[in-house]
Every structure is written in C-alpha cells, then in structure tokens.
Design a protein around this motif. Structure first.
Motif, PDB file in Angstrom:
ATOM      1  N   PRO A 148       0.840  -1.216   0.000  1.00 11.02           N
ATOM      2  CA  PRO A 148       0.000   0.000   0.000  1.00 11.02           C
ATOM      3  C   PRO A 148       0.869   1.257   0.000  1.00 11.02           C
ATOM      4  O   PRO A 148       1.887   1.319   0.688  1.00 11.02           O
ATOM      5  CB  PRO A 148      -0.802  -0.125   1.298  1.00 11.02           C
ATOM      6  N   PRO A 185      -0.932 -10.383  -1.567  1.00  6.97           N
ATOM      7  CA  PRO A 185      -2.049  -9.863  -0.764  1.00  6.97           C
ATOM      8  C   PRO A 185      -1.612  -8.935   0.366  1.00  6.97           C
ATOM      9  O   PRO A 185      -1.624  -9.293   1.542  1.00  6.97           O
ATOM     10  CB  PRO A 185      -2.692 -11.136  -0.214  1.00  6.97           C
ATOM     11  N   THR A 186      -1.217  -7.731  -0.010  1.00  5.58           N
ATOM     12  CA  THR A 186      -0.754  -6.761   0.992  1.00  5.58           C
ATOM     13  C   THR A 186      -1.724  -5.593   1.158  1.00  5.58           C
ATOM     14  O   THR A 186      -1.405  -4.637   1.868  1.00  5.58           O
ATOM     15  CB  THR A 186       0.619  -6.191   0.591  1.00  5.58           C
ATOM     16  N   GLN A 187      -2.893  -5.673   0.528  1.00  7.64           N
ATOM     17  CA  GLN A 187      -3.790  -4.520   0.522  1.00  7.64           C
ATOM     18  C   GLN A 187      -4.237  -4.100   1.919  1.00  7.64           C
ATOM     19  O   GLN A 187      -4.569  -2.925   2.148  1.00  7.64           O
ATOM     20  CB  GLN A 187      -5.013  -4.786  -0.361  1.00  7.64           C
ATOM     21  N   ASN A 188      -4.227  -5.033   2.858  1.00 13.43           N
ATOM     22  CA  ASN A 188      -4.647  -4.706   4.227  1.00 13.43           C
ATOM     23  C   ASN A 188      -3.472  -4.570   5.187  1.00 13.43           C
ATOM     24  O   ASN A 188      -3.663  -4.551   6.407  1.00 13.43           O
ATOM     25  CB  ASN A 188      -5.615  -5.778   4.743  1.00 13.43           C
ATOM     26  N   TRP A 189      -2.273  -4.472   4.659  1.00 13.82           N
ATOM     27  CA  TRP A 189      -1.097  -4.365   5.515  1.00 13.82           C
ATOM     28  C   TRP A 189      -1.096  -3.050   6.291  1.00 13.82           C
ATOM     29  O   TRP A 189      -1.565  -2.020   5.816  1.00 13.82           O
ATOM     30  CB  TRP A 189       0.167  -4.463   4.675  1.00 13.82           C
ATOM     31  N   THR A 190      -0.531  -3.135   7.496  1.00 11.35           N
ATOM     32  CA  THR A 190      -0.300  -1.963   8.329  1.00 11.35           C
ATOM     33  C   THR A 190       1.200  -1.843   8.584  1.00 11.35           C
ATOM     34  O   THR A 190       1.993  -2.647   8.072  1.00 11.35           O
ATOM     35  CB  THR A 190      -1.042  -2.093   9.665  1.00 11.35           C
ATOM     36  N   GLU A 240       3.040  -5.218   9.835  1.00  8.59           N
ATOM     37  CA  GLU A 240       3.532  -6.205   8.874  1.00  8.59           C
ATOM     38  C   GLU A 240       4.829  -5.744   8.214  1.00  8.59           C
ATOM     39  O   GLU A 240       5.752  -6.534   8.000  1.00  8.59           O
ATOM     40  CB  GLU A 240       2.469  -6.483   7.804  1.00  8.59           C
TER      41      GLU A 240
END
Length: 454
Positions: free
Chosen positions: A369, A422-427, A430
């Motif tokens: 992101p 699948p990194t779209q929800n990474w903060t 992570e």
C-alpha cells in the motif's frame, strides 16, 4: 529388558554425538532456529515494537503491566544493518507473559514516565514515539549533523513532518552543515530550473528522434504511475513528474529513461509536497501551490532521485545487469533460509526473474500500500551505499512472509500470487516484521557468504 537397555544406551550415545556436532557452531544454529521459528509464527528474543491496541489502559496499572501495547518483533532500535545503535535512554526486555518493562538507564524509577508515554498517541510505527522525536530534534539542532547517528535513527522510521529535511540529508542533497543549507538548496534549485529550460522547454524540432520517443514514453507512463492514488491522476502532478523524469533522463544518457523510474520519483514527490500541503494525500491539490513552490518541489525530487540512482546505476543501464545480479543473490538466499520453498518453486519451474525483477526495478512500490512506502523508504535511504545488497534481504523477507502458502501453489497459481501479493490490508506492523527479519538475516549471512554456498 536387555533390548531396552541397549536402546537406551544407544540413544545416549546418539544424543552425545548430536550435542558434539551442534556445539561446532551453536551460536549460528541457534540464530537460524530462531529465524525459522519466526517464520512459523513464534517470537524470538530481541527488540520489540510498541504498537497501540484498541483497549484503553488505566495509567495506575502501568507499574503492574503495560497492556496498552501489543508485542511484535522489531529491530527498530538497532540502527542500520551494519551496526546496532547504542540506545542512550532505554533497554526493552520481553517478559514471558507478553508484557513489556522499560528500564531507563538514566533513572532509577520510570513508572510515572511510562504512564505518561502510554497515554500519547502512537501511529503504528515507532517513528512518532516521543523519545525518538526528541532524539531527532536534538540531533538536527546541532550546527553540523552527524550522518552516522542520523542513519541509525532514520532506519527505524522518521516522523512525517521531519521527513523532507531528513531525506535531503540522508541522500547528501542538503549539506550536514546547517549554515550552508539554504545556499546549497538555492543553487541546486536554480540549476534544475536551468536544465528544464535547456532540455524540456524546447520544441520537438530541436530534439533528436530518440529524445522524442523517450519523451513520448514518459508521457505514456506518467498517467499509469500509482493508479490507485487519485492525487497522481491530476494533470499538473503528471506534468511535474514528466519534467523531472525527462530532465533526469537527458542528463543521464548512460541509462536514459527506463520504465520503473517513474515509480521511484513518487515517494519524493509526496514527501516534499507534504511541506506545503496538509492532510492526507487523497485530499491534496497541487494547484493550491504557487509556481515557485512547485518548481522547488520538482527540483528537490530531481536531485534526490539522482542521488538515489547514483548508487544503483547498473540497475537501469542496458540489460539491467545490476538487477539480474541481485535476483540471483535473492534466489540463493531463499534457498539457504527456506529450502522447502526454494525446492517447490524450482520443481514448479518458476524463475525468480519472473516476479522479483519488478520488485528490484520499482523497489516494492507496486507491491505494498502506498501509505507504507515512505516508511519503507526511511530504511532504504538510511542504508545509503549498502542499499542494493540490503534489498536482497528485504525482498527475501517479503517473499517468505507467505512461506506456507507458496508451497501449496502450482506454477500458474504461483505466478498470479506473486504478481498480486495480498498486501492490501497491511499496516505498519507487517512492514516492521519484514524489516526485522531482513535485519536478522543480513546479520547472519552478509558477512558469512560461505553460508550461502551449497
């Protein structure tokens, strides 16, 4: 009973033999087991990252436990990958019940200080910790800034409002002597303006065919840059990006413009715009700025991009040999760290160039992101000349985040997965884990290249 006795003795002999073998390199093996445990989800001894949890803490209970913070592995306090920063203020120890006790070296009791700290907002990464902000402030207040100390602090993340000045310093664009800063920046910005007038603001009739084709390619790539961030779809932003990229390409004929360099300019553009625009990037409008400010921002982006690429020139010359060399190193490192994943990818016929080339070409900008990119680049820029080699460890850590998942996929599934990780929800958490593993592996293998040999 005799058989039992024989088996017992045999077991003892084998155990003695095993202990002898493991003693040959116990320290290395212990570190390796720790890393493997980390990959399987277990924590290992080391520094910790303080991140805010959703529950509210009663400050009066701080002396008993620190429950407002969850624990995750991090090496945010350890400086660059070539050295461990010497903490002057605190030494954080991990307790068995997942609580954290912070012991100050300069005070015998810090319960009240800790109680105050846990009430302060912390935005994911430790870049906003008040103690770190004070360290940055103290370091930047000097007449001459000590570059090594700045790199140690910046490796762990930079407070957003300090990022423009610190990035200029880390890249050597701004001088460490504060008395010379304004003069140097003024001269460099005028030099960029002259280059734009000389190379960009001219009719096509004065350009060569190669230059016309290059400008057209840049004009095509700019609208494709960071397409999921609406700010970069503004026509004026794309025009600024076009000027920066074309001017850079003309002044660096050995490589010229290569697709992917457009991505590398975006973190600089966002960071230097943040000096003038408030709020989130999605709310920005570059038209709110005067032409002089836009020119200064472009100039800073141009020079910082130049400084960054000076350290990896062969990544963008013909055939991009620098990237190919690093992809090979990545393959060898993954084979040493996680042999099952390496073997599975080889059995499926997947070549690392098929997915890792873009990682090195764009420095993961397309893989995570965009709001995490500037934090990642704090570490990139803090690495300095060592960045190309350290990228191998970051990308190995990034890949092996999905170690178990990768082993279940066939060739087509692997290609699709690694092209759309699948990194779209990474903060930030992570991302910090990826950097922590990279630091550990760099410490293990970088000065011991024989470990990477079969």
């Amino acid at each position: 009973m005799k058989n039992t006795g024989i088996n017992t003795l045999g077991g003892e002999d084998r155990q003695t033999k095993d202990n002898t073998i493991s003693g040959l390199d116990s320290r290395f093996n212990q570190t390796l087991r720790n890393v493997q445990g980390l990959l399987k989800g277990r924590s290992i001894p080391g520094k910790v990252l303080l991140t805010r949890r959703s529950d509210v803490i009663d400050p009066s209970s701080v002396s008993e436990k620190s429950s407002n913070y969850s624990r995750s592995l991090s090496h945010n306090d350890i400086g660059t990958s070539n050295r461990i920063a010497k903490s002057e203020e605190e030494d954080i120890q991990i307790m068995n019940n997942n609580t954290i006790v912070s012991k100050s070296k300069s005070s015998t009791s810090n319960t009240e200080d800790l109680a105050k700290e846990v009430q302060k907002p912390i935005m994911g990464a430790r870049a906003t910790d008040s103690a770190r902000v004070l360290k940055f402030t103290k370091l930047l207040s000097g007449t001459t800034i000590i570059s090594d100390k700045l790199r140690e602090l910046a490796w762990s993340g930079v407070p957003p409002y300090m990022r423009p000045n610190i990035w200029r310093l880390l890249l050597g664009y701004a001088p460490p002597n504060s008395d010379r800063k304004e003069g140097v920046l003024r001269r460099k910005r005028l030099e960029y303006l002259d280059s734009v007038a000389q190379f960009y603001d001219i009719p096509d009739a004065e350009r060569s065919d190669d230059e016309i084709n290059m400008l057209r390619q840049i004009a095509v790539d700019c609208p494709r840059t960071v397409p999921d961030v609406t700010f970069f779809q503004q026509a004026q932003v794309q025009k600024s990006l076009e000027r920066i990229l074309y001017t850079w390409a003309i002044r660096h004929p050995a490589s010229g413009y290569v697709q992917g360099i457009n991505d590398l300019a975006t973190p600089f553009l966002v960071v230097f715009l943040s000096e003038y625009l408030e709020g989130g990037v999605e709310k920005w409008s570059i038209s709110d700025l005067s032409p002089d400010k836009i020119t200064n921002i472009e100039a800073d982006c141009y020079w910082c991009l130049s400084k960054l690429l000076d350290g990896m020139q062969d990544h963008y010359t013909f055939a991009q040999p620098g990237i190919q060399r690093l992809v090979f190193k990545l393959k060898e490192l993954v084979r040493r760290i996680d042999e099952p994943v390496s073997r599975h990818m080889e059995e499926q016929g997947l070549e690392f160039l098929q997915f890792a080339f873009r990682w090195f070409n764009c420095l993961l900008i397309r893989e995570i992101p965009f709001h995490l990119v500037t934090r990642l680049w704090d570490t990139y820029l803090a690495e300095g000349d060592s960045l190309p080699d350290f990228l191998v460890y970051i990308f190995a850590s990034f890949l092996l985040t999905w170690s178990e998942e990768l082993q279940k996929l066939d060739f087509q599934e692997l290609v699709m997965f690694l092209q759309h990780v699948p990194t779209q929800n990474w903060t930030h958490q992570e991302l910090e884990m990826v950097l922590s593993r990279a630091y550990i592996w760099h410490s293990m293998f970088n000065n011991s290249p024989r470990h990477l040999v079969s």
